[in-house]
Design a protein around this motif. Structure first.
Motif, PDB file in Angstrom:
ATOM      1  N   UNK A 103       0.849  -1.192   0.000  1.00 59.20           N
ATOM      2  CA  UNK A 103       0.000   0.000   0.000  1.00 59.20           C
ATOM      3  C   UNK A 103       0.883   1.240   0.000  1.00 59.20           C
ATOM      4  N   UNK A 104       0.862   1.975  -1.116  1.00 57.25           N
ATOM      5  CA  UNK A 104       1.681   3.180  -1.237  1.00 57.25           C
ATOM      6  C   UNK A 104       1.006   4.333  -0.493  1.00 57.25           C
ATOM      7  N   UNK A 105       1.800   5.246   0.079  1.00 59.14           N
ATOM      8  CA  UNK A 105       1.220   6.400   0.766  1.00 59.14           C
ATOM      9  C   UNK A 105       0.320   7.247  -0.136  1.00 59.14           C
ATOM     10  N   UNK A 106       0.623   7.275  -1.442  1.00 56.55           N
ATOM     11  CA  UNK A 106      -0.157   8.095  -2.382  1.00 56.55           C
ATOM     12  C   UNK A 106      -1.077   7.242  -3.247  1.00 56.55           C
ATOM     13  N   UNK A 107      -1.530   6.100  -2.734  1.00 56.81           N
ATOM     14  CA  UNK A 107      -2.409   5.209  -3.497  1.00 56.81           C
ATOM     15  C   UNK A 107      -3.633   5.981  -3.995  1.00 56.81           C
ATOM     16  N   UNK A 108      -3.929   5.972  -5.309  1.00 53.80           N
ATOM     17  CA  UNK A 108      -5.060   6.742  -5.840  1.00 53.80           C
ATOM     18  C   UNK A 108      -6.380   6.343  -5.184  1.00 53.80           C
ATOM     19  N   UNK A 109      -7.112   7.340  -4.727  1.00 55.07           N
ATOM     20  CA  UNK A 109      -8.417   7.109  -4.131  1.00 55.07           C
ATOM     21  C   UNK A 109      -8.402   6.854  -2.645  1.00 55.07           C
ATOM     22  N   UNK A 159     -13.997  -1.053  -4.740  1.00 56.91           N
ATOM     23  CA  UNK A 159     -12.810  -1.780  -5.215  1.00 56.91           C
ATOM     24  C   UNK A 159     -11.529  -1.215  -4.591  1.00 56.91           C
ATOM     25  N   UNK A 160     -11.418   0.109  -4.545  1.00 58.34           N
ATOM     26  CA  UNK A 160     -10.240   0.742  -3.927  1.00 58.34           C
ATOM     27  C   UNK A 160     -10.161   0.366  -2.450  1.00 58.34           C
ATOM     28  N   UNK A 188      -7.707  -2.525   2.130  1.00 59.36           N
ATOM     29  CA  UNK A 188      -7.868  -3.383   3.314  1.00 59.36           C
ATOM     30  C   UNK A 188      -7.077  -4.676   3.156  1.00 59.36           C
ATOM     31  N   UNK A 189      -7.081  -5.232   1.954  1.00 52.87           N
ATOM     32  CA  UNK A 189      -6.369  -6.490   1.699  1.00 52.87           C
ATOM     33  C   UNK A 189      -4.858  -6.321   1.872  1.00 52.87           C
ATOM     34  N   UNK A 190      -4.352  -5.108   1.733  1.00 53.51           N
ATOM     35  CA  UNK A 190      -2.909  -4.865   1.865  1.00 53.51           C
ATOM     36  C   UNK A 190      -2.472  -4.715   3.320  1.00 53.51           C
ATOM     37  N   UNK A 191      -3.444  -4.622   4.228  1.00 54.31           N
ATOM     38  CA  UNK A 191      -3.120  -4.421   5.643  1.00 54.31           C
ATOM     39  C   UNK A 191      -3.155  -5.764   6.375  1.00 54.31           C
ATOM     40  N   UNK A 192      -2.182  -5.981   7.214  1.00 53.72           N
ATOM     41  CA  UNK A 192      -2.113  -7.227   7.974  1.00 53.72           C
ATOM     42  C   UNK A 192      -1.728  -6.929   9.413  1.00 53.72           C
ATOM     43  N   UNK A 193      -2.375  -7.617  10.328  1.00 49.19           N
ATOM     44  CA  UNK A 193      -2.002  -7.493  11.731  1.00 49.19           C
ATOM     45  C   UNK A 193      -2.261  -8.832  12.415  1.00 49.19           C
ATOM     46  N   UNK A 194      -1.653  -9.006  13.558  1.00 44.71           N
ATOM     47  CA  UNK A 194      -1.875 -10.234  14.317  1.00 44.71           C
ATOM     48  C   UNK A 194      -2.071  -9.877  15.794  1.00 44.71           C
ATOM     49  N   UNK A 195      -2.971 -10.639  16.420  1.00 46.19           N
ATOM     50  CA  UNK A 195      -3.265 -10.443  17.844  1.00 46.19           C
ATOM     51  C   UNK A 195      -2.917 -11.735  18.585  1.00 46.19           C
TER      52      UNK A 195
END
Length: 351
Positions: free
Chosen positions: A293-299, A338-339, A344-351
């Motif tokens: 996920x780029x900081x300047x991701x369009x949208x 879609x954006x 969301x799909x590019x973000x990952x976390x674990x608990x």
């Protein structure tokens, strides 16, 4: 200064007023709506622009709010006020299970639960009235009909509809918002029905000044009012409205509070959407990564986490379960969705 102490606040503002001109007073707390009632009293005391204190207090008490809406013929769920287990059980029997049990005074979905059978009803009532729930007023609960259907909300300023949005919630018995979109994909007739009922709510509750948010469920009898909040909706709703139409509701509210003229004209028309990142278990947040996920991701307007790695996660079944959000905007519903999904799909976390 203790914001529950009106006299102390009056003394502090009087002291400030000796050396400064006070232009206006406002304020908001996400888990204590009594703040806004206090604000309205301060505005009245110092003769500053603000909402009517009686209207705010009536709206703050959800039982009083229900009575006023019902008296005006506005569609609401069946409801009863209860102060003990016997009241709750008899109310549920009259309305019919499942029912919603929630504080008569509260916010942020705290203490709100769907009770589907007698065991759940007894367990949640014991939690609410047995000393575990944090009450800011005398313990009273509302027992309400479960209004099933899509969720919508309307944001207003004065007697003007700013926009109507929609949201999705997680699975019962709790009500944790997972996603929202504004404007909602409505037909002209559906939009008009929600707008007309929203304005009727404002009139019934005496909310002709400032911001308000009205929440609905679209049931088999049409839009049913769940509640009216006599304030700005909490973040990120104002941000979504600015992304959708270029209207900065926070700034316009402040202008109103200091006696300046507001400008609610739309600058553009986009579809703004949010996805809340919700904890799926208790534990410790180990890591957060943003792969690809780029900081300047369009949208993509904002990716925000509310907690840091190593923070303890204890789910409450309300807005406090959010650990972050993603905000996007584009010219169409399909493109925004879609954006949002890609982000969301590019973000990952674990608990």
């Amino acid at each position: 200064v203790d914001t529950d102490d009106l006299d102390a606040l009056i003394r502090e503002f009087s002291r400030l007023g000796e050396t400064h001109e006070i232009a206006g007073i406002t304020g908001f707390s996400g888990d204590d709506e009594s703040i806004y009632a206090t604000v309205s009293k301060l505005c009245r005391h110092f003769n500053l622009p603000g909402p009517d204190p009686i209207s705010i207090e009536q709206c703050h008490d959800k039982f009083a709010q229900r009575q006023l809406l019902s008296d005006s013929g506005i569609p609401i769920p069946a409801y009863r006020l209860a102060a003990n287990m016997a009241d709750v059980e008899s109310s549920a029997a009259e309305i019919g299970l499942p029912v919603i049990v929630k504080p008569a005074v509260g916010s942020g979905s705290m203490g709100v639960r769907l009770c589907r059978d007698l065991d759940e009803l007894a367990k949640h009532t014991t939690y609410m009235l047995g000393g575990q729930h944090k009450w800011r007023s005398s313990p009273r609960v509302l027992v309400e009909e479960f209004a099933e259907g899509p969720y919508y909300w309307a944001d207003t300023m004065g007697d003007q509809i700013i926009g109507i949005g929609t949201a999705d919630y997680g699975p019962p018995p709790h009500f944790v918002c997972r996603a929202c979109t504004i404007p909602a994909p409505l037909t002209d007739d559906e939009h008009k029905r929600i707008a007309d009922i929203s304005l009727s709510c404002l009139r019934a509750l005496g909310l002709g000044w400032g911001p308000a948010g009205i929440e609905f469920r679209w049931t088999n009898r049409g839009p049913v009012v769940i509640e009216v909040n006599p304030r700005l909706h909490g973040a990120p709703t104002p941000q979504l409205i600015e992304l959708a139409w270029g209207i900065d509701l926070v700034t316009e509210h402040i202008k109103l509070a200091i006696g300046e003229e507001t400008d609610l004209r739309r600058r553009h028309s986009h579809i703004a959407a949010a996805r809340y990142l919700v904890a799926d278990r208790d534990g410790v947040l180990e890591r957060i990564t943003r792969a690809g996920l780029k900081p300047s991701e369009p949208g993509v307007a904002e990716v925000k986490f509310y907690v840091e790695p190593k923070a303890p996660i204890i789910r409450k079944g309300d807005y406090r379960d959010w650990i972050g959000h993603v905000l996007v905007a584009s010219p169409s519903h399909a493109q925004s969705e879609a954006i949002l999904q890609r982000a969301v799909d590019s973000l990952h976390w674990s608990i």
